[in-house]
Design a protein around this motif. Sequence first.
Motif, PDB file in Angstrom:
ATOM      1  N   ASP A  76      -2.428   0.956   0.455  1.00 29.39           N
ATOM      2  CA  ASP A  76      -1.796   2.252   0.208  1.00 29.39           C
ATOM      3  C   ASP A  76      -1.772   3.004   1.537  1.00 29.39           C
ATOM      4  O   ASP A  76      -2.770   3.593   1.954  1.00 29.39           O
ATOM      5  CB  ASP A  76      -2.583   3.029  -0.852  1.00 29.39           C
ATOM      6  N   PHE A  77      -0.619   2.954   2.223  1.00 29.80           N
ATOM      7  CA  PHE A  77      -0.551   3.498   3.578  1.00 29.80           C
ATOM      8  C   PHE A  77      -0.556   5.024   3.612  1.00 29.80           C
ATOM      9  O   PHE A  77      -0.662   5.615   4.682  1.00 29.80           O
ATOM     10  CB  PHE A  77       0.660   2.929   4.307  1.00 29.80           C
ATOM     11  N   SER A  78      -0.466   5.662   2.446  1.00 27.33           N
ATOM     12  CA  SER A  78      -0.643   7.106   2.406  1.00 27.33           C
ATOM     13  C   SER A  78      -2.118   7.477   2.573  1.00 27.33           C
ATOM     14  O   SER A  78      -2.438   8.630   2.844  1.00 27.33           O
ATOM     15  CB  SER A  78      -0.098   7.676   1.091  1.00 27.33           C
ATOM     16  N   ARG A  79      -3.007   6.490   2.405  1.00 27.11           N
ATOM     17  CA  ARG A  79      -4.456   6.701   2.554  1.00 27.11           C
ATOM     18  C   ARG A  79      -5.012   5.707   3.579  1.00 27.11           C
ATOM     19  O   ARG A  79      -6.123   5.199   3.412  1.00 27.11           O
ATOM     20  CB  ARG A  79      -5.156   6.522   1.211  1.00 27.11           C
ATOM     21  N   PHE A  80      -4.246   5.466   4.626  1.00 25.24           N
ATOM     22  CA  PHE A  80      -4.603   4.388   5.537  1.00 25.24           C
ATOM     23  C   PHE A  80      -5.970   4.599   6.186  1.00 25.24           C
ATOM     24  O   PHE A  80      -6.785   3.666   6.274  1.00 25.24           O
ATOM     25  CB  PHE A  80      -3.530   4.220   6.611  1.00 25.24           C
ATOM     26  N   MET A  81      -6.259   5.795   6.655  1.00 28.47           N
ATOM     27  CA  MET A  81      -7.537   6.038   7.325  1.00 28.47           C
ATOM     28  C   MET A  81      -8.700   5.834   6.368  1.00 28.47           C
ATOM     29  O   MET A  81      -9.737   5.272   6.734  1.00 28.47           O
ATOM     30  CB  MET A  81      -7.564   7.444   7.918  1.00 28.47           C
ATOM     31  N   GLU A  82      -8.532   6.291   5.106  1.00 28.16           N
ATOM     32  CA  GLU A  82      -9.580   6.078   4.105  1.00 28.16           C
ATOM     33  C   GLU A  82      -9.772   4.586   3.833  1.00 28.16           C
ATOM     34  O   GLU A  82     -10.898   4.110   3.679  1.00 28.16           O
ATOM     35  CB  GLU A  82      -9.248   6.807   2.810  1.00 28.16           C
ATOM     36  N   SER A  83      -8.663   3.842   3.794  1.00 27.27           N
ATOM     37  CA  SER A  83      -8.749   2.404   3.561  1.00 27.27           C
ATOM     38  C   SER A  83      -9.452   1.696   4.714  1.00 27.27           C
ATOM     39  O   SER A  83     -10.229   0.754   4.501  1.00 27.27           O
ATOM     40  CB  SER A  83      -7.353   1.814   3.368  1.00 27.27           C
ATOM     41  N   CYS A  84      -9.198   2.145   5.934  1.00 26.49           N
ATOM     42  CA  CYS A  84      -9.868   1.562   7.095  1.00 26.49           C
ATOM     43  C   CYS A  84     -11.374   1.782   7.034  1.00 26.49           C
ATOM     44  O   CYS A  84     -12.167   0.875   7.340  1.00 26.49           O
ATOM     45  CB  CYS A  84      -9.307   2.155   8.380  1.00 26.49           C
ATOM     46  N   GLU A  85     -11.789   2.966   6.635  1.00 26.76           N
ATOM     47  CA  GLU A  85     -13.218   3.253   6.526  1.00 26.76           C
ATOM     48  C   GLU A  85     -13.836   2.465   5.381  1.00 26.76           C
ATOM     49  O   GLU A  85     -14.962   1.954   5.499  1.00 26.76           O
ATOM     50  CB  GLU A  85     -13.444   4.747   6.345  1.00 26.76           C
ATOM     51  N   GLN A  86     -13.128   2.350   4.271  1.00 25.34           N
ATOM     52  CA  GLN A  86     -13.623   1.529   3.164  1.00 25.34           C
ATOM     53  C   GLN A  86     -13.820   0.078   3.614  1.00 25.34           C
ATOM     54  O   GLN A  86     -14.838  -0.559   3.303  1.00 25.34           O
ATOM     55  CB  GLN A  86     -12.641   1.585   2.000  1.00 25.34           C
ATOM     56  N   ASP A  87     -12.858  -0.446   4.352  1.00 24.23           N
ATOM     57  CA  ASP A  87     -12.936  -1.810   4.852  1.00 24.23           C
ATOM     58  C   ASP A  87     -14.149  -1.984   5.759  1.00 24.23           C
ATOM     59  O   ASP A  87     -14.885  -2.988   5.656  1.00 24.23           O
ATOM     60  CB  ASP A  87     -11.652  -2.132   5.610  1.00 24.23           C
ATOM     61  N   ARG A  88     -14.386  -1.027   6.622  1.00 23.78           N
ATOM     62  CA  ARG A  88     -15.555  -1.110   7.515  1.00 23.78           C
ATOM     63  C   ARG A  88     -16.852  -1.146   6.711  1.00 23.78           C
ATOM     64  O   ARG A  88     -17.760  -1.941   6.998  1.00 23.78           O
ATOM     65  CB  ARG A  88     -15.557   0.080   8.482  1.00 23.78           C
ATOM     66  N   ARG A 130      -7.992   0.673  12.322  1.00 22.00           N
ATOM     67  CA  ARG A 130      -8.632  -0.357  11.497  1.00 22.00           C
ATOM     68  C   ARG A 130      -9.794  -0.961  12.267  1.00 22.00           C
ATOM     69  O   ARG A 130      -9.623  -1.460  13.383  1.00 22.00           O
ATOM     70  CB  ARG A 130      -7.625  -1.427  11.102  1.00 22.00           C
ATOM     71  N   LYS A 131     -10.992  -0.935  11.684  1.00 19.16           N
ATOM     72  CA  LYS A 131     -12.216  -1.303  12.382  1.00 19.16           C
ATOM     73  C   LYS A 131     -12.790  -2.636  11.904  1.00 19.16           C
ATOM     74  O   LYS A 131     -13.968  -2.914  12.142  1.00 19.16           O
ATOM     75  CB  LYS A 131     -13.265  -0.201  12.192  1.00 19.16           C
ATOM     76  N   SER A 132     -11.972  -3.458  11.252  1.00 20.63           N
ATOM     77  CA  SER A 132     -12.455  -4.733  10.718  1.00 20.63           C
ATOM     78  C   SER A 132     -13.139  -5.562  11.801  1.00 20.63           C
ATOM     79  O   SER A 132     -14.278  -6.010  11.649  1.00 20.63           O
ATOM     80  CB  SER A 132     -11.299  -5.528  10.120  1.00 20.63           C
ATOM     81  N   GLU A 133     -12.430  -5.750  12.891  1.00 11.99           N
ATOM     82  CA  GLU A 133     -12.961  -6.609  13.946  1.00 11.99           C
ATOM     83  C   GLU A 133     -14.129  -5.958  14.675  1.00 11.99           C
ATOM     84  O   GLU A 133     -15.110  -6.633  15.025  1.00 11.99           O
ATOM     85  CB  GLU A 133     -11.850  -6.957  14.925  1.00 11.99           C
TER      86      GLU A 133
END
Length: 288
Positions: A76-88, A130-133
């Motif tokens: 959901d790219f409307s919540r991209f920053m939140e998704s990036c933090e969730q992924d981390r 995106r902080k996955s790596e």
Amino acid sequence: MHVFVTGATGWVGSAVVRELIGAGHQVTGLARSADKATALAATGVGVLLATLDDADALRAAAAAADAVVHTAFNHDFSRFMESCEQDRRVIETLASALSGSARPLLVTSGLSGLPRGATEATRTNPAMPRKSEAEARASAERGVRVATVRLAPSVHGLGDHGFVSFLIRLAKQKGVSAYIGDGQNCWSGVFRLDAARVYRLALEQGVTEPVYHAVADEAVPFKAIAELIGRRLNLPVAPRDREHFGWFANMAGADMSVSSARTRALLGWTPQGPHLLADLDQPGYYAD
């Protein structure tokens, strides 16, 4: 191996599950809803019914597995920053369950923030949201056996609802298949089932590298993609400004072309599926 897979019902994750099962491994997959859990169970896979925010459930599933593959991401790219933090947070949770063991964790990222022609040794731009790596590398510094699979921006195949499918929909809506500037920025591509094999081979070889590139077509000009879409839809092909692409402008104008030579050599990985442009030349991509 017994492998715990997040995103097990998703576009990439479901292919990884299929690849692992086909090679004789046991899989437990994460499903976030009852209907997805039912569909996953029907394939003979063990199911964890939970969400990415259920840290205790994720930790327990990872602790019970011989290896973990993390492919889930909220698109959901409307919540991209939140998704990036969730992924981390998810990567941090999964890694904590494997700490002190040699059991491997594979996480998933893309090619954004890498220079053209980057190799597996090239570091991503730390300013990327995106902080996955970055989280994977931090976990590795804490002794976890973890690596990142960098996916091409187009993980293609019939049924794809990703970036190329967005371009097809946009062309239909706007009446033109467009590119930015001269259109010579290049994307990489990989057939979905070929990408899944990278995950399996990396696990079976013990995850010896910090980064793998799931990239078959290393450099496809964006204009060539636009031209194929225009031909298939019988629409004009022309340059347009960034506003034409809306939220997708950064992706449309990005150069995401890298080398996968080291991944191929280390894993003995030879892509077998169709190349990006050949695959996108199928009528199934353009049906309403």
